[in-house]
Design a protein around this motif. Structure first.
Motif, mmCIF file in Angstrom:
data_model
loop_
_atom_site.group_PDB
_atom_site.id
_atom_site.type_symbol
_atom_site.label_atom_id
_atom_site.label_comp_id
_atom_site.label_asym_id
_atom_site.label_seq_id
_atom_site.Cartn_x
_atom_site.Cartn_y
_atom_site.Cartn_z
ATOM 1 N N VAL A 476 0.825 -1.203 0.000
ATOM 2 C CA VAL A 476 0.000 0.000 0.000
ATOM 3 C C VAL A 476 0.857 1.250 0.000
ATOM 4 O O VAL A 476 0.446 2.306 -0.424
ATOM 5 N N SER A 477 2.093 1.152 0.471
ATOM 6 C CA SER A 477 2.963 2.321 0.512
ATOM 7 C C SER A 477 4.337 1.947 0.003
ATOM 8 O O SER A 477 4.644 0.791 -0.220
ATOM 9 N N ASP A 478 5.178 2.948 -0.172
ATOM 10 C CA ASP A 478 6.543 2.719 -0.623
ATOM 11 C C ASP A 478 7.487 2.450 0.549
ATOM 12 O O ASP A 478 8.689 2.316 0.350
ATOM 13 N N VAL A 479 6.964 2.353 1.760
ATOM 14 C CA VAL A 479 7.843 2.186 2.917
ATOM 15 C C VAL A 479 8.655 0.901 2.800
ATOM 16 O O VAL A 479 9.781 0.814 3.256
ATOM 17 N N ILE A 480 8.093 -0.114 2.147
ATOM 18 C CA ILE A 480 8.763 -1.400 2.039
ATOM 19 C C ILE A 480 9.845 -1.383 0.979
ATOM 20 O O ILE A 480 10.850 -2.062 1.090
ATOM 21 N N THR A 481 9.648 -0.587 -0.066
ATOM 22 C CA THR A 481 10.584 -0.615 -1.186
ATOM 23 C C THR A 481 11.648 0.476 -1.112
ATOM 24 O O THR A 481 12.444 0.610 -2.024
ATOM 25 N N ARG A 482 11.655 1.234 -0.012
ATOM 26 C CA ARG A 482 12.675 2.278 0.104
ATOM 27 C C ARG A 482 14.080 1.692 0.155
ATOM 28 O O ARG A 482 15.048 2.319 -0.257
ATOM 29 N N GLY A 483 14.179 0.467 0.682
ATOM 30 C CA GLY A 483 15.489 -0.144 0.803
ATOM 31 C C GLY A 483 16.054 -0.625 -0.518
ATOM 32 O O GLY A 483 17.231 -0.981 -0.595
ATOM 33 N N MET A 484 15.241 -0.661 -1.574
ATOM 34 C CA MET A 484 15.743 -1.085 -2.877
ATOM 35 C C MET A 484 16.532 0.053 -3.509
ATOM 36 O O MET A 484 16.054 1.177 -3.611
ATOM 37 N N ALA A 485 17.721 -0.263 -3.941
ATOM 38 C CA ALA A 485 18.571 0.776 -4.533
ATOM 39 C C ALA A 485 18.011 1.193 -5.883
ATOM 40 O O ALA A 485 17.735 0.365 -6.736
ATOM 41 N N HIS A 486 17.817 2.499 -6.047
ATOM 42 C CA HIS A 486 17.402 3.010 -7.353
ATOM 43 C C HIS A 486 17.854 4.465 -7.460
ATOM 44 O O HIS A 486 17.790 5.230 -6.510
ATOM 45 N N SER A 487 18.322 4.813 -8.657
ATOM 46 C CA SER A 487 18.966 6.113 -8.839
ATOM 47 C C SER A 487 17.979 7.237 -9.107
ATOM 48 O O SER A 487 18.309 8.398 -8.967
ATOM 49 N N LYS A 488 16.754 6.913 -9.501
ATOM 50 C CA LYS A 488 15.779 7.964 -9.799
ATOM 51 C C LYS A 488 14.411 7.559 -9.277
ATOM 52 O O LYS A 488 14.116 6.371 -9.149
ATOM 53 N N PRO A 489 13.551 8.514 -8.953
ATOM 54 C CA PRO A 489 12.218 8.172 -8.456
ATOM 55 C C PRO A 489 11.329 7.671 -9.587
ATOM 56 O O PRO A 489 11.409 8.135 -10.720
ATOM 57 N N TYR A 490 10.508 6.698 -9.287
ATOM 58 C CA TYR A 490 9.570 6.171 -10.269
ATOM 59 C C TYR A 490 8.150 6.282 -9.722
ATOM 60 O O TYR A 490 7.919 6.110 -8.523
ATOM 61 N N ASP A 491 7.240 6.568 -10.624
ATOM 62 C CA ASP A 491 5.839 6.626 -10.243
ATOM 63 C C ASP A 491 5.339 5.197 -10.073
ATOM 64 O O ASP A 491 5.569 4.346 -10.931
ATOM 65 N N ILE A 492 4.673 4.916 -8.956
ATOM 66 C CA ILE A 492 4.223 3.563 -8.657
ATOM 67 C C ILE A 492 2.693 3.503 -8.738
ATOM 68 O O ILE A 492 2.001 4.325 -8.139
ATOM 69 N N LEU A 493 2.176 2.536 -9.487
ATOM 70 C CA LEU A 493 0.738 2.273 -9.518
ATOM 71 C C LEU A 493 0.472 1.176 -8.492
ATOM 72 O O LEU A 493 0.887 0.027 -8.663
ATOM 73 N N HIS A 494 -0.185 1.540 -7.399
ATOM 74 C CA HIS A 494 -0.360 0.600 -6.299
ATOM 75 C C HIS A 494 -1.541 -0.336 -6.534
ATOM 76 O O HIS A 494 -2.610 0.072 -6.971
ATOM 77 N N LYS A 495 -1.319 -1.608 -6.230
ATOM 78 C CA LYS A 495 -2.395 -2.600 -6.258
ATOM 79 C C LYS A 495 -3.188 -2.487 -4.957
ATOM 80 O O LYS A 495 -2.596 -2.260 -3.905
ATOM 81 N N PRO A 496 -4.503 -2.675 -5.000
ATOM 82 C CA PRO A 496 -5.305 -2.861 -6.213
ATOM 83 C C PRO A 496 -5.588 -1.532 -6.891
ATOM 84 O O PRO A 496 -5.772 -0.519 -6.227
ATOM 85 N N TYR A 497 -5.609 -1.545 -8.189
ATOM 86 C CA TYR A 497 -5.873 -0.320 -8.944
ATOM 87 C C TYR A 497 -7.059 -0.556 -9.885
ATOM 88 O O TYR A 497 -7.379 -1.681 -10.247
ATOM 89 N N ARG A 498 -7.696 0.532 -10.270
ATOM 90 C CA ARG A 498 -8.863 0.448 -11.137
ATOM 91 C C ARG A 498 -8.428 0.507 -12.593
ATOM 92 O O ARG A 498 -7.373 1.028 -12.934
ATOM 93 N N GLN A 499 -9.273 -0.029 -13.454
ATOM 94 C CA GLN A 499 -8.952 -0.063 -14.879
ATOM 95 C C GLN A 499 -8.756 1.342 -15.463
ATOM 96 O O GLN A 499 -7.812 1.564 -16.229
ATOM 97 N N PRO A 500 -9.589 2.325 -15.115
ATOM 98 C CA PRO A 500 -9.342 3.682 -15.623
ATOM 99 C C PRO A 500 -8.003 4.242 -15.154
ATOM 100 O O PRO A 500 -7.345 4.965 -15.897
ATOM 101 N N ASP A 501 -7.594 3.920 -13.901
ATOM 102 C CA ASP A 501 -6.282 4.377 -13.416
ATOM 103 C C ASP A 501 -5.174 3.825 -14.299
ATOM 104 O O ASP A 501 -4.244 4.538 -14.678
ATOM 105 N N LEU A 502 -5.267 2.537 -14.597
ATOM 106 C CA LEU A 502 -4.263 1.895 -15.446
ATOM 107 C C LEU A 502 -4.247 2.535 -16.831
ATOM 108 O O LEU A 502 -3.186 2.840 -17.380
ATOM 109 N N ALA A 503 -5.425 2.760 -17.401
ATOM 110 C CA ALA A 503 -5.509 3.357 -18.741
ATOM 111 C C ALA A 503 -4.901 4.747 -18.763
ATOM 112 O O ALA A 503 -4.147 5.086 -19.687
#
Length: 516
Positions: A476-503
């Motif tokens: 539900v949040s990015d608190v779990i994935t903060r420990g993953m090394a990544h050089s730039k911020p990425y927009d995250i589509l959180h599950k569960p998501y609606r079909q219009p959100d995905l589109a």
């Protein structure tokens, strides 16, 4: 049209129109014909499947028995498989084993023995059966637990009452000390049975109209004192959420249980995020993904970046007395109580976890809305097809959970896209290196293998700059994935998501390509 040509065209039409997979093989097991559903089911292109032995579509133990079964049938005519439908397992091209129903028929064509197999994928049914079995197991445990707790309460009432009478009449200090120890133990037993009654959904709840966001804020001070300074707590409790009908004291108890569980999972320290927000389950895809009935809900999320749970622990997490902690540090009743409270309140609870990366609980309570028509938001009213199929874009779906991957592929096809699939980041990267032409990669964040979602996105940005990336996460949040090394911020589509959100997300990313 010649009859033979007409018959051949009719056969081709029937094969391709069939929803289930159809495979035609000779007596040696060599595949002669197959339909599109078969290629899709096993993940093979036509040129790779045709001409190979059907044993390549079976797990090793079943493949080892295949020739013996066929020889026995050809010699004796005894039907052990032929003409009998049975549930077996299949082996996809990517090595994944999955359940299917197989029916095999025997025919002679031009004096040659031919065998026709009709295969139906049981993955979705098996997942549904497993979910139902877990629910029924918890229901059965709850009924049994409720009965036992009720009887023990009656016994403890008698024990406590007699101990109290003896305490009042006793003048011996030594006896008084023993009686008080016995009373303390009996009261602990009574407290234990009251917890079991919460799991069994037989506790006396006092539901009132409650603002979950404000209640959450009030509970935070207690949580901060309880979990200690080593845990960093981030709160996103929207005070403007819809009201819900719950017992406030039991909700606070449930929140404390989840916070203490998170503290224990994080050990020496970590990040804990508690959030409250409105959620609309008005999309059939979300209903499939969360097993929650459509409607408006208020969601309380508790996410940590602790040890996480393996698959077995997740299946049994809500059972009373099940715990992954040492015997001295937990009774195994905390999550059982949370489960019972949420269910008795008419809500739903979801659990998402990955070993070594943390856990996220979602508590969904039906919202009390003034507008009972529950009109969709402007965003939700967008056409679910959302994107023009005529643009013929190709999307690579990267997801290790087979059930979620199949659902994502269905969503993409419904939006009009061509799709490819990969079970993890390593496989997706290999496909791109081997020349797979895609416009966008839609990838989960947490996956087995060397490449997680961030790693895959970084490689794509560096080596395939024209390919867009959309990441998704079950947390539900990015608190779990903060420990993953990544050089730039990425927009995250959180599950569960609606079909219009995905589109909308995909439209925005592909529009950037068109503007370049």
């Amino acid at each position: 049209m010649e009859p033979e040509i007409q018959n051949s065209a009719l056969l081709d039409a029937i094969l391709e129109a069939a929803v289930d997979a159809i495979i035609v093989a000779d007596k040696h097991g060599v595949i002669q014909r197959a339909n599109g559903a078969a290629f899709a089911l096993f993940g093979y292109p036509a040129e790779e499947m045709l001409g190979q032995n059907v044993k390549s579509l079976m797990p090793m133990d079943m493949a080892a028995q295949h020739d013996g079964f066929m020889q026995h049938y050809m010699e004796t005519g005894e039907k052990r498989i032929i003409g009998i439908g049975r549930d077996v397992e299949g082996l996809r091209r990517n090595g994944a084993v999955f359940p299917l129903n197989l029916s095999v028929g025997h025919s002679r064509i031009d004096e040659q023995d031919m065998f026709v197999g009709i295969l139906h994928d049981l993955t979705q049914r098996k997942a549904t059966e497993d979910a139902l079995a877990r629910s029924q197991r918890l229901e059965a445990i709850g009924q049994m637990t409720g009965g036992i707790a009720h009887d023990f309460n009656n016994l403890l009432t008698v024990v406590i009452g007699n101990l109290e009478l003896m305490e009042m009449r006793s003048t011996d200090s030594r006896q008084l000390s023993l009686l008080r120890d016995a009373l303390d133990a009996a009261e602990l037993g009574a407290e234990l049975t009251s917890r079991l009654l919460v799991f069994a959904r037989k506790s006396n709840l006092k539901p009132v109209r409650t603002n979950l966001g404000k209640l959450c804020e009030k509970t935070l001070a207690i949580i901060r004192r309880t979990v200690g300074s080593a845990i960093t707590i981030t709160a996103e409790c929207d005070p403007n959420v819809d009201p819900v009908l719950i017992d406030p004291s039991e909700l606070q108890s449930a929140l404390m249980n989840l916070a203490l569980n998170a503290r224990d999972a994080m050990g020496k320290g970590g990040d804990l995020l508690i959030s409250v927000s409105n959620v609309a389950i008005d999309d059939t895809y979300i209903a499939q993904e969360t097993d929650i009935a459509p409607g408006k809900y208020v969601r309380l999320s508790v996410s940590d970046d602790g040890a996480g749970m393996n698959e077995e622990a997740q299946k049994r997490a809500f059972e009373p007395f099940f715990t992954t902690k040492s015997e001295s540090s937990g009774t195994g009743l905390g999550l059982a109580m949370v489960y019972g409270f949420v269910k008795q309140s008419g809500g739903h609870i979801t659990l998402y976890s990955e070993p070594g990366l943390g856990t996220s609980f979602g508590l969904y309570f039906p919202a009390i809305t003034s507008d009972r028509s529950e009109e969709k938001s402007d965003q939700a009213s967008v056409s679910e097809s959302g994107y023009l199929p005529t643009q013929e874009k190709t999307i690579l779906v990267v997801e290790d959970n087979e059930k979620v991957r199949r659902l994502s592929l269905e969503r993409m096809r419904n939006l009009g896209f061509r799709v490819l699939e990969a079970e993890n980041g390593d496989a997706a990267y290999a496909m791109l290196k081997n020349g797979a032409e895609v416009d966008l990669v839609f990838s989960d964040l947490v996956m087995p293998g060397d490449l997680n979602g961030y790693d895959l996105a970084a490689k794509i940005n560096a080596e395939f700059p024209k390919v867009k990336v959309l990441l998704t996460s079950g947390y539900v949040s990015d608190v779990i994935t903060r420990g993953m090394a990544h050089s730039k911020p990425y927009d995250i589509l959180h599950k569960p998501y609606r079909q219009p959100d995905l589109a909308h997300r995909i439209q925005a990313l592909l529009a950037e390509v068109d503007d370049d």
